[in-house]
Structure formats: C-alpha cells, structure tokens
Write a protein that holds these residues in place. Structure first.
Motif, PDB file in Angstrom:
ATOM      1  N   PHE A  25       8.514  12.562   7.889  1.00 12.08           N
ATOM      2  CA  PHE A  25       7.408  12.564   6.935  1.00 12.08           C
ATOM      3  C   PHE A  25       7.648  13.595   5.835  1.00 12.08           C
ATOM      4  O   PHE A  25       7.383  13.336   4.664  1.00 12.08           O
ATOM      5  N   GLU A  26       8.151  14.748   6.230  1.00 11.59           N
ATOM      6  CA  GLU A  26       8.398  15.808   5.252  1.00 11.59           C
ATOM      7  C   GLU A  26       9.385  15.332   4.181  1.00 11.59           C
ATOM      8  O   GLU A  26       9.139  15.475   2.990  1.00 11.59           O
ATOM      9  N   GLU A  27      10.491  14.730   4.602  1.00 11.13           N
ATOM     10  CA  GLU A  27      11.493  14.220   3.662  1.00 11.13           C
ATOM     11  C   GLU A  27      10.952  13.029   2.861  1.00 11.13           C
ATOM     12  O   GLU A  27      11.214  12.913   1.664  1.00 11.13           O
ATOM     13  N   PHE A  28      10.215  12.156   3.541  1.00 10.87           N
ATOM     14  CA  PHE A  28       9.686  10.944   2.915  1.00 10.87           C
ATOM     15  C   PHE A  28       8.821  11.287   1.705  1.00 10.87           C
ATOM     16  O   PHE A  28       8.986  10.723   0.623  1.00 10.87           O
ATOM     17  N   PHE A  29       7.910  12.220   1.877  1.00 16.62           N
ATOM     18  CA  PHE A  29       7.038  12.582   0.764  1.00 16.62           C
ATOM     19  C   PHE A  29       7.740  13.465  -0.255  1.00 16.62           C
ATOM     20  O   PHE A  29       7.471  13.365  -1.447  1.00 16.62           O
ATOM     21  N   ALA A  30       8.672  14.310   0.186  1.00 19.75           N
ATOM     22  CA  ALA A  30       9.430  15.153  -0.751  1.00 19.75           C
ATOM     23  C   ALA A  30      10.296  14.297  -1.676  1.00 19.75           C
ATOM     24  O   ALA A  30      10.459  14.615  -2.856  1.00 19.75           O
ATOM     25  N   LYS A  31      10.845  13.190  -1.136  1.00 26.82           N
ATOM     26  CA  LYS A  31      11.721  12.309  -1.916  1.00 26.82           C
ATOM     27  C   LYS A  31      10.967  11.172  -2.610  1.00 26.82           C
ATOM     28  O   LYS A  31      11.582  10.394  -3.335  1.00 26.82           O
ATOM     29  N   ALA A  32       9.667  11.075  -2.398  1.00 27.98           N
ATOM     30  CA  ALA A  32       8.902   9.959  -2.982  1.00 27.98           C
ATOM     31  C   ALA A  32       9.108   9.944  -4.492  1.00 27.98           C
ATOM     32  O   ALA A  32       8.928  10.961  -5.159  1.00 27.98           O
ATOM     33  N   PRO A  33       9.500   8.792  -5.033  1.00 29.98           N
ATOM     34  CA  PRO A  33       9.813   8.702  -6.467  1.00 29.98           C
ATOM     35  C   PRO A  33       8.645   9.024  -7.392  1.00 29.98           C
ATOM     36  O   PRO A  33       8.843   9.633  -8.445  1.00 29.98           O
ATOM     37  N   ALA A  34       7.435   8.621  -7.021  1.00 29.83           N
ATOM     38  CA  ALA A  34       6.299   8.799  -7.938  1.00 29.83           C
ATOM     39  C   ALA A  34       4.995   8.724  -7.146  1.00 29.83           C
ATOM     40  O   ALA A  34       4.410   7.652  -7.032  1.00 29.83           O
ATOM     41  N   LEU A  35       4.568   9.847  -6.593  1.00 26.88           N
ATOM     42  CA  LEU A  35       3.291   9.842  -5.887  1.00 26.88           C
ATOM     43  C   LEU A  35       2.205   9.431  -6.869  1.00 26.88           C
ATOM     44  O   LEU A  35       2.128   9.963  -7.977  1.00 26.88           O
ATOM     45  N   ASN A  36       1.404   8.464  -6.475  1.00 22.40           N
ATOM     46  CA  ASN A  36       0.413   7.880  -7.370  1.00 22.40           C
ATOM     47  C   ASN A  36      -0.682   8.901  -7.703  1.00 22.40           C
ATOM     48  O   ASN A  36      -1.290   9.482  -6.805  1.00 22.40           O
ATOM     49  N   GLY A  56       5.526   5.302  -4.675  1.00 26.41           N
ATOM     50  CA  GLY A  56       6.447   4.950  -5.755  1.00 26.41           C
ATOM     51  C   GLY A  56       7.772   4.387  -5.283  1.00 26.41           C
ATOM     52  O   GLY A  56       8.624   4.038  -6.102  1.00 26.41           O
ATOM     53  N   TYR A  57       7.987   4.306  -3.969  1.00 25.36           N
ATOM     54  CA  TYR A  57       9.212   3.672  -3.476  1.00 25.36           C
ATOM     55  C   TYR A  57       9.167   2.193  -3.827  1.00 25.36           C
ATOM     56  O   TYR A  57       8.104   1.584  -3.812  1.00 25.36           O
ATOM     57  N   ASP A  58      10.337   1.603  -4.144  1.00 31.21           N
ATOM     58  CA  ASP A  58      10.388   0.147  -4.236  1.00 31.21           C
ATOM     59  C   ASP A  58      10.683  -0.362  -2.825  1.00 31.21           C
ATOM     60  O   ASP A  58      10.918   0.430  -1.900  1.00 31.21           O
ATOM     61  N   VAL A 110       0.835  -1.200   0.000  1.00 33.98           N
ATOM     62  CA  VAL A 110       0.000   0.000   0.000  1.00 33.98           C
ATOM     63  C   VAL A 110       0.874   1.256   0.000  1.00 33.98           C
ATOM     64  O   VAL A 110       0.635   2.195  -0.767  1.00 33.98           O
ATOM     65  N   ILE A 111       1.903   1.276   0.837  1.00 37.45           N
ATOM     66  CA  ILE A 111       2.794   2.440   0.913  1.00 37.45           C
ATOM     67  C   ILE A 111       3.558   2.607  -0.393  1.00 37.45           C
ATOM     68  O   ILE A 111       3.724   3.731  -0.887  1.00 37.45           O
ATOM     69  N   ARG A 112       4.012   1.502  -0.977  1.00 36.72           N
ATOM     70  CA  ARG A 112       4.725   1.586  -2.264  1.00 36.72           C
ATOM     71  C   ARG A 112       3.806   2.124  -3.352  1.00 36.72           C
ATOM     72  O   ARG A 112       4.216   2.927  -4.182  1.00 36.72           O
TER      73      ARG A 112
END
Length: 116
Positions: A57-68, A41-43, A35-37
């Motif tokens: 959380f701020e970094e996690f979403f900023a670095k997310a490869p491909a928000l669905n 977009g993280y593998d 679900v999180i992937r």
C-alpha cells in the motif's frame, strides 16, 4: 490493526477481498478497477502490473500517477473513524479506497462514487 502492518501489506492481498465484496453485491471487477483508477490515476495496465508485483500500500500510493483532487470529497465513517479526521496521509488514502469500495458494494451510482 496497526497502520504500519497495513502499509506493508500488498494491495493484491486486499484486492481479492474487494473483488469478492463487490461481486457478492452484484457489481463487477471492472467497476472496482474504474474506481481505483479514478482515485489513483493508474491506467488499467499499470494497475494490473502493481497487483501482479504485489506492491505494498505504501508503494502503491507513493507511485500513484495522479491522486484525484476530488478524493477530498470522500467523507463519512470507515471502520468507525471519520475519514476527514484521519491525520496520517497514507492511512487516509487507504481509507478513501476502502470507502469507495464500500459505496460500490452498497449499490451507489458510479457518478456519485466518482464525485462527478
């Protein structure tokens, strides 16, 4: 809770609670990770690295490869607030993830959770 305090929390510190919640309801850590992937977009390796690094959380979403793109289909209430009415972008992303975890814990079918 103040949004800025949530943003500075590590995803890993909340992830353990997500795992406990879904496992209590008969779901698995693997389903949670799926679900999180889907959302971010993280593998799997990158997700595990972010958790190990105690990424906020701020970094996690900023670095997310491909928000669905289909995350906009996630609607309803979380913590008494309608997700689609949350104006602050980062808080909306966090609440999308919370809502997906809730749906998983409630036994919703994976196809529905992933908006397939």
């Amino acid at each position: 809770m103040n949004g800025h305090r949530i943003y500075a929390m590590s995803v890993a510190s909340v992830y353990v609670h997500y795992v406990a919640k879904v496992e209590r309801k008969g779901r698995t850590k693997e389903e949670l990770d799926q679900v999180i992937r889907w959302l971010t977009g993280y593998d799997q390796a990158a997700l595990e690295a972010e958790l190990a690094n105690k990424t906020t959380f701020e970094e996690f979403f900023a670095k997310a490869p491909a928000l669905n793109d289909n995350r906009a289909l996630i609607t309803g209430k979380i913590c008494g607030v309608r997700i689609e009415e949350i104006e602050e972008p980062l808080m909306r992303e966090i609440r999308y993830m919370d809502k997906l975890v809730d749906e998983l814990a409630q036994g919703r079918k994976m196809e529905k959770i992933l908006r397939a």
